[in-house]
Design a protein around this motif. Structure first.
Motif, PDB file in Angstrom:
ATOM      1  N   ALA A  94      19.782  53.535  50.187  1.00 47.15           N
ATOM      2  CA  ALA A  94      19.460  53.203  51.574  1.00 47.15           C
ATOM      3  C   ALA A  94      20.734  53.121  52.419  1.00 47.15           C
ATOM      4  O   ALA A  94      20.789  53.623  53.548  1.00 47.15           O
ATOM      5  CB  ALA A  94      18.725  51.865  51.614  1.00 47.15           C
ATOM      6  N   LYS A  95      21.720  52.492  51.782  1.00 48.67           N
ATOM      7  CA  LYS A  95      23.002  52.359  52.497  1.00 48.67           C
ATOM      8  C   LYS A  95      23.576  53.746  52.818  1.00 48.67           C
ATOM      9  O   LYS A  95      23.970  54.015  53.978  1.00 48.67           O
ATOM     10  CB  LYS A  95      23.981  51.605  51.593  1.00 48.67           C
ATOM     11  CG  LYS A  95      24.889  50.663  52.371  1.00 48.67           C
ATOM     12  CD  LYS A  95      25.482  49.663  51.379  1.00 48.67           C
ATOM     13  CE  LYS A  95      26.952  49.424  51.619  1.00 48.67           C
ATOM     14  NZ  LYS A  95      27.499  48.718  50.444  1.00 48.67           N
ATOM     15  N   ALA A  96      23.530  54.613  51.807  1.00 48.94           N
ATOM     16  CA  ALA A  96      24.082  55.957  52.008  1.00 48.94           C
ATOM     17  C   ALA A  96      23.331  56.676  53.112  1.00 48.94           C
ATOM     18  O   ALA A  96      23.939  57.302  54.008  1.00 48.94           O
ATOM     19  CB  ALA A  96      23.992  56.737  50.694  1.00 48.94           C
ATOM     20  N   ALA A  97      21.969  56.551  53.014  1.00 45.97           N
ATOM     21  CA  ALA A  97      21.154  57.235  54.012  1.00 45.97           C
ATOM     22  C   ALA A  97      21.482  56.702  55.406  1.00 45.97           C
ATOM     23  O   ALA A  97      21.644  57.466  56.380  1.00 45.97           O
ATOM     24  CB  ALA A  97      19.668  57.029  53.680  1.00 45.97           C
ATOM     25  N   ALA A  98      21.594  55.363  55.479  1.00 45.51           N
ATOM     26  CA  ALA A  98      21.886  54.752  56.775  1.00 45.51           C
ATOM     27  C   ALA A  98      23.224  55.250  57.306  1.00 45.51           C
ATOM     28  O   ALA A  98      23.337  55.620  58.489  1.00 45.51           O
ATOM     29  CB  ALA A  98      21.902  53.229  56.611  1.00 45.51           C
ATOM     30  N   GLU A  99      24.188  55.319  56.399  1.00 48.04           N
ATOM     31  CA  GLU A  99      25.510  55.794  56.810  1.00 48.04           C
ATOM     32  C   GLU A  99      25.441  57.215  57.323  1.00 48.04           C
ATOM     33  O   GLU A  99      26.033  57.583  58.349  1.00 48.04           O
ATOM     34  CB  GLU A  99      26.493  55.694  55.648  1.00 48.04           C
ATOM     35  CG  GLU A  99      27.115  54.317  55.558  1.00 48.04           C
ATOM     36  CD  GLU A  99      27.842  54.095  54.247  1.00 48.04           C
ATOM     37  OE1 GLU A  99      28.022  55.075  53.498  1.00 48.04           O
ATOM     38  OE2 GLU A  99      28.198  52.928  53.973  1.00 48.04           O
TER      39      GLU A  99
END
Lengths: 156, 274
Positions: A94-99
């Motif tokens: 999720a963090k990666a996607a958000a980034e």
């Protein structure tokens, strides 16, 4: 107290009774008694065996219970671990996607800013040219003065 | 002969068997008095002894056959319980005194001896006057119901035991082996063989004689005492009669037991090779 034929009579009676006893009394009764003795002994043995079996079964059941308890604890641990892992992974993803989304958005914004800036520049240069034309009242050859306008635009 | 009604007559009457025999003058008849009995000698038979020993024998056989017919391996009933108790008891005697596994015949001999003699002895507890007096009223001169107070009765049984001893000795050791055994003791030298043989045969014959006289002596003496007690005034009799009868509760099974045990011991000796 005189001896007589009663003696023989009694001996014969004795033999007859013994014969009856041998034939009809002693064997069936002793056989039955022995059989019963055996039956009782067998019964007692069976009871002992059953008791032993029960004990063994109880022990086995206890072992099985212990095993299954350990197994379930292990499974639970595993599950906990797995779920934690999954949550971690999901979080990271999720963090990666958000980034990524954020970067994309930034890139888009940058691009739009650049475009807007370009347009603004072009507009400004056109306006500048137009202004300059008005000021000079002469036509400026766009092609001739392109370099000048571009320089101006780049300074903006 | 004693006067009728006198104490001597009473005692003699109660101790005399009902005798049927061949009188030299009267032929086959029931003896009416002592002189006739003596005149008959050996060719006579005690009807009362035979009757009561057969009644007791049939009671014994009937009881045990009834039990053996209904025998069950499961839970035994009352009669079977009783019969098995007697069998256990006799089995215990055999176990104690007989080496090796006794055959059914040995068991049957021991059982018959014990229970038959026990029943016959028990007849002694019947009040002394009941049968002789009733019989007298019916016109029967004498009536002695206890077969074991008759030396013919006990000697007859022990003579049977002797025949079994000889039978088993020959069966186990063979005729030659048995003869050898009889002639090789107590002096172990061939020169003494005839003396040994005579001694051993006497020893063999003594066995049934002692068996018979022990039982007869005990029972007869008891009977005499009962008769003497019966001579006391009727309101005093219980003073002596009751203790004596209670004492006989002990003597009756004891004598049956001794007779059986010794017979088994002798039969066991017959089975053993020396």
């Amino acid at each position: 107290m005189n001896m007589n034929l009663t003696l023989l009579g009694q001996t014969i009676s004795f033999f007859i009774f013994v014969w009856f006893c041998v034939k009809y009394v002693w064997p069936p009764l002793t056989t039955a008694m022995q059989e019963r003795q055996k039956k009782i002994a067998d019964g007692l043995e069976a009871a002992d065996r059953a008791k032993r079996d029960l004990q063994m079964a109880q022990e086995k059941a206890g072992d099985t219970l212990k095993d299954s308890r350990a197994q379930s604890a292990q499974l639970l641990d595993e599950a906990h671990r797995r779920s934690a892992q999954m949550i971690d992974t999901a979080k990271e993803e999720a963090k990666a996607a958000a980034e990524k989304i954020a970067a994309q958005a930034k890139a888009d914004v940058d691009a739009q800013i650049a475009t807007a800036r370009e347009q603004l520049r072009a507009e400004v240069s056109r306006l500048a040219v137009l202004g300059a034309e008005r000021i000079l009242q002469t036509e400026i050859d766009a092609a001739k003065h392109a370099k000048l306008v571009d320089d101006l635009a780049a300074k903006l | 002969m004693a006067e009728k009604g006198s104490a001597e007559y009473y005692i003699q009457h109660h101790l005399t068997n009902l005798t049927f025999g061949r009188h030299p003058e009267l032929g086959w008849t029931v003896a009416q008095n002592q002189e006739q009995i003596e005149a008959m000698g050996f060719m006579s038979i005690h009807l009362d002894t035979m009757l009561w020993s057969w009644l007791m024998g049939l009671l014994f056989i009937g009881l045990f056959m009834l039990a053996s017919r209904r025998v069950t391996v499961g839970v035994p009933g009352g009669l079977q319980n009783f019969v098995e108790m007697v069998l256990e008891y006799v089995g215990g005697i055999l176990k104690d005194t007989f080496n090796g596994r006794p055959s059914a015949t040995i068991g049957a001999i021991a059982l018959t001896l014990f229970f038959w003699i026990l029943l016959m002895n028990t007849l002694k507890l019947v009040p002394i006057d009941y049968f002789p007096y009733s019989a007298e009223l019916l016109g029967i001169p004498y009536f002695k119901i206890v077969p074991t107070t008759d030396i013919n009765g006990t000697l007859g049984i022990s003579f049977g035991v002797l025949l079994f001893i000889i039978y088993y000795s020959i069966k186990v050791k063979g005729a030659v082996g048995y003869a050898k055994e009889l002639s090789s003791m107590p002096f172990a030298h061939w020169l003494f063989a005839p003396i040994n043989f005579v001694l051993e045969v006497i020893a063999l014959l003594v066995k049934p004689v002692t068996l018979a006289f022990r039982l007869f002596g005990n029972m007869y003496a008891g009977e005499v005492i009962f008769v003497l007690i019966a001579l006391m005034p009727f309101y005093l009799q219980f003073i002596a009669d009751v203790p004596w009868a209670i004492f006989h509760l002990l003597v009756i099974p004891l004598q049956a037991f001794i007779f059986t045990v010794l017979s088994v011991v002798y039969l066991n000796q017959a089975h053993e090779d020396h």
